[in-house]
Design a protein around this motif. Structure first.
Motif, PDB file in Angstrom:
ATOM      1  N   ASP A  36      33.013 -30.640  73.817  1.00 23.65           N
ATOM      2  CA  ASP A  36      33.922 -31.756  73.517  1.00 23.65           C
ATOM      3  C   ASP A  36      34.282 -31.775  72.038  1.00 23.65           C
ATOM      4  OD1 ASP A  36      32.010 -34.245  72.286  1.00 23.65           O
ATOM      5  OD2 ASP A  36      30.987 -32.671  73.412  1.00 23.65           O
ATOM      6  N   SER A  37      35.427 -32.333  71.737  1.00 23.59           N
ATOM      7  CA  SER A  37      35.948 -32.333  70.372  1.00 23.59           C
ATOM      8  C   SER A  37      35.122 -33.221  69.446  1.00 23.59           C
ATOM      9  CB  SER A  37      37.408 -32.782  70.364  1.00 23.59           C
ATOM     10  OG  SER A  37      37.542 -34.068  70.945  1.00 23.59           O
ATOM     11  N   ASP A  38      34.549 -34.312  69.962  1.00 25.12           N
ATOM     12  CA  ASP A  38      33.747 -35.201  69.126  1.00 25.12           C
ATOM     13  C   ASP A  38      32.499 -34.482  68.606  1.00 25.12           C
ATOM     14  OD1 ASP A  38      33.237 -37.597  67.820  1.00 25.12           O
ATOM     15  OD2 ASP A  38      32.054 -38.409  69.480  1.00 25.12           O
ATOM     16  N   SER A  39      31.866 -33.697  69.470  1.00 24.59           N
ATOM     17  CA  SER A  39      30.698 -32.925  69.038  1.00 24.59           C
ATOM     18  C   SER A  39      31.083 -31.901  67.978  1.00 24.59           C
ATOM     19  CB  SER A  39      30.061 -32.222  70.238  1.00 24.59           C
ATOM     20  OG  SER A  39      29.481 -33.156  71.126  1.00 24.59           O
ATOM     21  N   VAL A  57      22.977 -21.944  74.165  1.00 21.91           N
ATOM     22  CA  VAL A  57      23.739 -21.495  75.326  1.00 21.91           C
ATOM     23  C   VAL A  57      22.747 -21.082  76.413  1.00 21.91           C
ATOM     24  CG1 VAL A  57      25.414 -19.830  76.193  1.00 21.91           C
ATOM     25  CG2 VAL A  57      25.611 -20.672  73.847  1.00 21.91           C
ATOM     26  N   ASP A  58      22.620 -21.906  77.458  1.00 22.77           N
ATOM     27  CA  ASP A  58      21.673 -21.570  78.518  1.00 22.77           C
ATOM     28  C   ASP A  58      22.368 -21.187  79.821  1.00 22.77           C
ATOM     29  OD1 ASP A  58      22.557 -24.015  79.423  1.00 22.77           O
ATOM     30  OD2 ASP A  58      20.616 -25.027  79.285  1.00 22.77           O
ATOM     31  N   ASP A  59      23.685 -21.018  79.761  1.00 21.89           N
ATOM     32  CA  ASP A  59      24.491 -20.509  80.882  1.00 21.89           C
ATOM     33  C   ASP A  59      25.589 -19.630  80.291  1.00 21.89           C
ATOM     34  OD1 ASP A  59      23.516 -21.441  83.386  1.00 21.89           O
ATOM     35  OD2 ASP A  59      24.266 -23.459  82.944  1.00 21.89           O
ATOM     36  N   HIS A  60      26.220 -18.844  81.151  1.00 28.63           N
ATOM     37  CA  HIS A  60      27.376 -18.059  80.709  1.00 28.63           C
ATOM     38  C   HIS A  60      28.571 -19.012  80.668  1.00 28.63           C
ATOM     39  CE1 HIS A  60      30.097 -14.984  79.857  1.00 28.63           C
ATOM     40  NE2 HIS A  60      29.953 -14.190  80.883  1.00 28.63           N
ATOM     41  N   VAL A  61      28.669 -19.790  79.589  1.00 26.68           N
ATOM     42  CA  VAL A  61      29.606 -20.909  79.518  1.00 26.68           C
ATOM     43  C   VAL A  61      31.064 -20.466  79.471  1.00 26.68           C
ATOM     44  CG1 VAL A  61      27.985 -22.551  78.527  1.00 26.68           C
ATOM     45  CG2 VAL A  61      29.252 -21.011  77.012  1.00 26.68           C
ATOM     46  N   LEU A  62      31.310 -19.203  79.187  1.00 25.12           N
ATOM     47  CA  LEU A  62      32.691 -18.715  79.155  1.00 25.12           C
ATOM     48  C   LEU A  62      33.136 -18.161  80.497  1.00 25.12           C
ATOM     49  CD1 LEU A  62      32.687 -16.900  75.692  1.00 25.12           C
ATOM     50  CD2 LEU A  62      33.556 -19.188  76.244  1.00 25.12           C
ATOM     51  N   GLN A  74      40.817 -24.508  78.943  1.00 26.76           N
ATOM     52  CA  GLN A  74      41.036 -23.618  77.808  1.00 26.76           C
ATOM     53  C   GLN A  74      40.678 -24.320  76.500  1.00 26.76           C
ATOM     54  OE1 GLN A  74      41.806 -20.266  77.809  1.00 26.76           O
ATOM     55  NE2 GLN A  74      41.216 -20.541  75.675  1.00 26.76           N
ATOM     56  N   ALA A  75      40.965 -25.625  76.433  1.00 31.53           N
ATOM     57  CA  ALA A  75      40.598 -26.384  75.234  1.00 31.53           C
ATOM     58  C   ALA A  75      39.086 -26.391  75.044  1.00 31.53           C
ATOM     59  CB  ALA A  75      41.129 -27.814  75.337  1.00 31.53           C
ATOM     60  N   ASN A  76      38.347 -26.541  76.136  1.00 31.08           N
ATOM     61  CA  ASN A  76      36.886 -26.499  76.057  1.00 31.08           C
ATOM     62  C   ASN A  76      36.399 -25.136  75.585  1.00 31.08           C
ATOM     63  OD1 ASN A  76      36.752 -28.373  79.145  1.00 31.08           O
ATOM     64  ND2 ASN A  76      36.593 -29.179  77.057  1.00 31.08           N
ATOM     65  N   ILE A  77      37.014 -24.086  76.104  1.00 28.92           N
ATOM     66  CA  ILE A  77      36.626 -22.726  75.709  1.00 28.92           C
ATOM     67  C   ILE A  77      36.885 -22.496  74.228  1.00 28.92           C
ATOM     68  CG2 ILE A  77      37.203 -20.277  76.004  1.00 28.92           C
ATOM     69  CD1 ILE A  77      37.609 -20.875  78.995  1.00 28.92           C
ATOM     70  N   ASP A  78      37.999 -23.017  73.746  1.00 23.68           N
ATOM     71  CA  ASP A  78      38.295 -22.888  72.312  1.00 23.68           C
ATOM     72  C   ASP A  78      37.216 -23.578  71.470  1.00 23.68           C
ATOM     73  OD1 ASP A  78      40.589 -21.494  72.921  1.00 23.68           O
ATOM     74  OD2 ASP A  78      41.920 -23.236  72.726  1.00 23.68           O
ATOM     75  N   ILE A  79      36.731 -24.728  71.944  1.00 23.15           N
ATOM     76  CA  ILE A  79      35.665 -25.439  71.226  1.00 23.15           C
ATOM     77  C   ILE A  79      34.371 -24.629  71.254  1.00 23.15           C
ATOM     78  CG2 ILE A  79      34.156 -27.466  71.342  1.00 23.15           C
ATOM     79  CD1 ILE A  79      36.646 -29.076  72.213  1.00 23.15           C
ATOM     80  N   ILE A  80      34.052 -24.031  72.405  1.00 24.56           N
ATOM     81  CA  ILE A  80      32.859 -23.182  72.504  1.00 24.56           C
ATOM     82  C   ILE A  80      32.936 -22.038  71.498  1.00 24.56           C
ATOM     83  CG2 ILE A  80      31.604 -21.558  73.990  1.00 24.56           C
ATOM     84  CD1 ILE A  80      32.483 -23.343  76.379  1.00 24.56           C
ATOM     85  N   LEU A  81      34.083 -21.373  71.441  1.00 30.68           N
ATOM     86  CA  LEU A  81      34.246 -20.253  70.517  1.00 30.68           C
ATOM     87  C   LEU A  81      34.124 -20.707  69.063  1.00 30.68           C
ATOM     88  CD1 LEU A  81      37.184 -18.406  72.310  1.00 30.68           C
ATOM     89  CD2 LEU A  81      34.791 -17.706  72.225  1.00 30.68           C
ATOM     90  N   ARG A  82      34.621 -21.910  68.776  1.00 33.58           N
ATOM     91  CA  ARG A  82      34.490 -22.448  67.418  1.00 33.58           C
ATOM     92  C   ARG A  82      33.027 -22.722  67.087  1.00 33.58           C
ATOM     93  NH1 ARG A  82      34.684 -22.887  62.759  1.00 33.58           N
ATOM     94  NH2 ARG A  82      35.680 -24.490  61.490  1.00 33.58           N
ATOM     95  N   PHE A  83      32.303 -23.281  68.042  1.00 33.86           N
ATOM     96  CA  PHE A  83      30.873 -23.521  67.838  1.00 33.86           C
ATOM     97  C   PHE A  83      30.132 -22.208  67.588  1.00 33.86           C
ATOM     98  CE2 PHE A  83      30.703 -27.948  69.578  1.00 33.86           C
ATOM     99  CZ  PHE A  83      29.824 -28.474  68.644  1.00 33.86           C
ATOM    100  N   LEU A  84      30.470 -21.194  68.366  1.00 33.44           N
ATOM    101  CA  LEU A  84      29.800 -19.904  68.209  1.00 33.44           C
ATOM    102  C   LEU A  84      30.014 -19.315  66.825  1.00 33.44           C
ATOM    103  CD1 LEU A  84      30.608 -18.266  71.685  1.00 33.44           C
ATOM    104  CD2 LEU A  84      28.437 -19.282  70.970  1.00 33.44           C
ATOM    105  N   SER A  85      31.179 -19.569  66.263  1.00 36.70           N
ATOM    106  CA  SER A  85      31.480 -18.987  64.953  1.00 36.70           C
ATOM    107  C   SER A  85      30.915 -19.808  63.794  1.00 36.70           C
ATOM    108  CB  SER A  85      32.993 -18.821  64.785  1.00 36.70           C
ATOM    109  OG  SER A  85      33.644 -20.087  64.768  1.00 36.70           O
TER     110      SER A  85
END
Length: 312
Positions: A36-39, A57-62, A74-85
Motif C-alpha cells: 500500500d502507498s501509505d506504508s 517477503v514470505d511469498d512470491h509476491v510478484l 500493477q500499482a501494488n507491484i510497483d510499490i513492491i518493486l520500490r520497497f525492494l529497491s
C-alpha cells in the motif's frame, strides 16, 4: 521480535503507519510484503529520518496464483518493486525466494521460519463437552488446489460418510460452504494470537493441508516458494497433519514419522486420513515426533539469532 524482547535485546511496536508516525522514533522499520502507498510513504519518511528499513517477503509476491484472493494490481507491484529497491535489507524465508528476488535487491538475506513454542505452550487445553475426533483446516482465503480440488472434496465426503461422528472445523476468511466444504463448523477469521492459541488449546486433532503440485501448472511456481508454516504450527501444537506431497513439506517432514505426505489423488487422501482415525496410538507417536522436529530445527530462536545479526 517477541523472542528478542523477552531476551532483553530489542523492543518493538506494531501499528499502522499513521499511528507509528505519532508515537515512535524507530531504529528499524519492518514491513511484511506491504503493497500500500501509505506504508511506502512511511518507509521513505522513516528512512529520511535515519531509520533503516527491512522488507520481509514470505511469498512470491510478484506472481500470485489464480486461487489467491490477494492478487496485487500493477500499482501494488510497483510499490513492491520500490520497497525492494529502497530497503536496507530484504528478508526471505527460503532459498527459492532468495534466488528469485536477489536480482531485485541490493541486500537480501535468508531469515528462516520458526515458532516461539513457549509463548503458546502454557495455553490451557480447551474444555470439550464430548469425545468427538475433530478434523480441521486453516486457509487465509481459498483452497490452494485447482485441478485436484474436485477429487479432494470427494475424498473429504468419503471420509465423512465412513466416519459420521467426526466433527470438521475450518478457519478462514470465507464461510466453508463457499469453498465446497459443506457442513463444516466455521471458526471464522480471527486475529493471529487468538488463532495460534486455539491450536495449542487443541481446537482440532487432525489438520488437513492440501496444496497444488505439478498438476497445477499455473500456480506451481508460487507454491514452490511457500513456507511450511502449517507443519510448524501443527507440529508445535500437537496436531497430526496430512499434507500434500509437495516440495515445501517434503523438506521438513519424513512421511509416517512427522506427518503424512500424500499424493494429490482421491484414494490417497482417504487412506491417509483413515489411518489417523483408526490408529490413535500411531497418531500420538507421530505428533510427538513432529513436536521434537519443530523444537529441534524450527524453533524461533534460530530465526531470532539470524535477525539479530542482520540488525547490527
Amino acid at each position: 521480535m517477541h523472542y528478542l524482547r523477552d531476551a532483553g535485546t530489542a523492543d518493538f511496536l506494531v501499528d499502522f503507519p499513521s499511528e507509528l508516525r505519532k508515537r515512535y522514533t524507530p531504529d528499524w522499520v519492518f514491513f511484511n510484503k506491504a503493497i500500500d502507498s501509505d506504508s511506502l510513504e512511511y518507509a521513505i519518511e522513516a528512512k529520511m529520518q535515519g531509520a533503516r528499513i527491512l522488507y520481509d517477503v514470505d511469498d512470491h509476491v510478484l506472481a500470485y496464483p489464480a486461487y489467491s484472493g490477494a492478487k496485487p494490481t500493477q500499482a501494488n507491484i510497483d510499490i513492491i518493486l520500490r520497497f525492494l529497491s529502497l530497503s536496507d535489507i530484504v528478508s526471505v524465508a527460503n532459498p527459492r525466494l532468495l534466488k528469485i528476488y536477489k536480482p531485485l535487491c541490493s541486500n537480501i538475506q535468508l531469515l528462516p521460519n520458526g515458532i516461539y513454542t513457549e509463548r503458546y505452550a502454557s495455553t490451557p487445553p480447551a474444555v470439550r463437552e464430548d469425545s468427538k475426533l475433530r478434523i480441521g483446516m486453516v486457509n487465509a482465503d481459498f483452497l490452494k488446489i485447482v485441478n485436484f480440488k474436485h477429487e479432494w472434496l470427494q475424498a473429504i465426503d468419503a471420509v465423512r460418510d465412513r466416519y459420521p461422528d467426526i466433527e470438521f472445523t475450518y478457519y478462514g476468511d470465507f464461510p466453508p460452504d463457499e469453498l465446497g466444504l459443506h457442513d463444516w463448523q466455521w471458526l471464522g477469521s480471527v486475529d493471529f494470537e487468538t488463532y495460534r492459541r486455539s491450536l495449542f488449546k487443541g481446537i482440532f486433532d487432525i489438520g488437513l493441508v492440501p496444496l497444488g503440485g505439478k498438476e497445477d501448472e499455473g500456480s506451481y511456481e508460487f507454491n514452490l516458494c511457500k513456507n511450511p508454516f502449517k507443519f510448524i504450527e501443527f507440529g508445535a501444537a500437537g496436531i497430526a497433519g496430512v499434507y500434500s506431497r509437495v516440495p515445501v513439506y517434503e523438506t521438513v517432514i519424513d512421511d509416517g514419522v512427522h506427518g503424512r505426505l500424500v499424493e494429490n489423488q482421491r484414494d490417497a487422501w482417504i487412506n491417509a486420513i483413515a489411518r489417523f482415525v483408526d490408529n490413535p496410538d500411531a497418531r500420538r507417536e507421530l505428533v510427538e515426533n513432529a513436536a521434537l522436529r519443530v523444537e529441534g530445527a524450527l524453533h524461533i530462536k534460530y530465526a531470532a539469532s539470524a535477525l539479530a545479526l542482520m540488525l547490527r
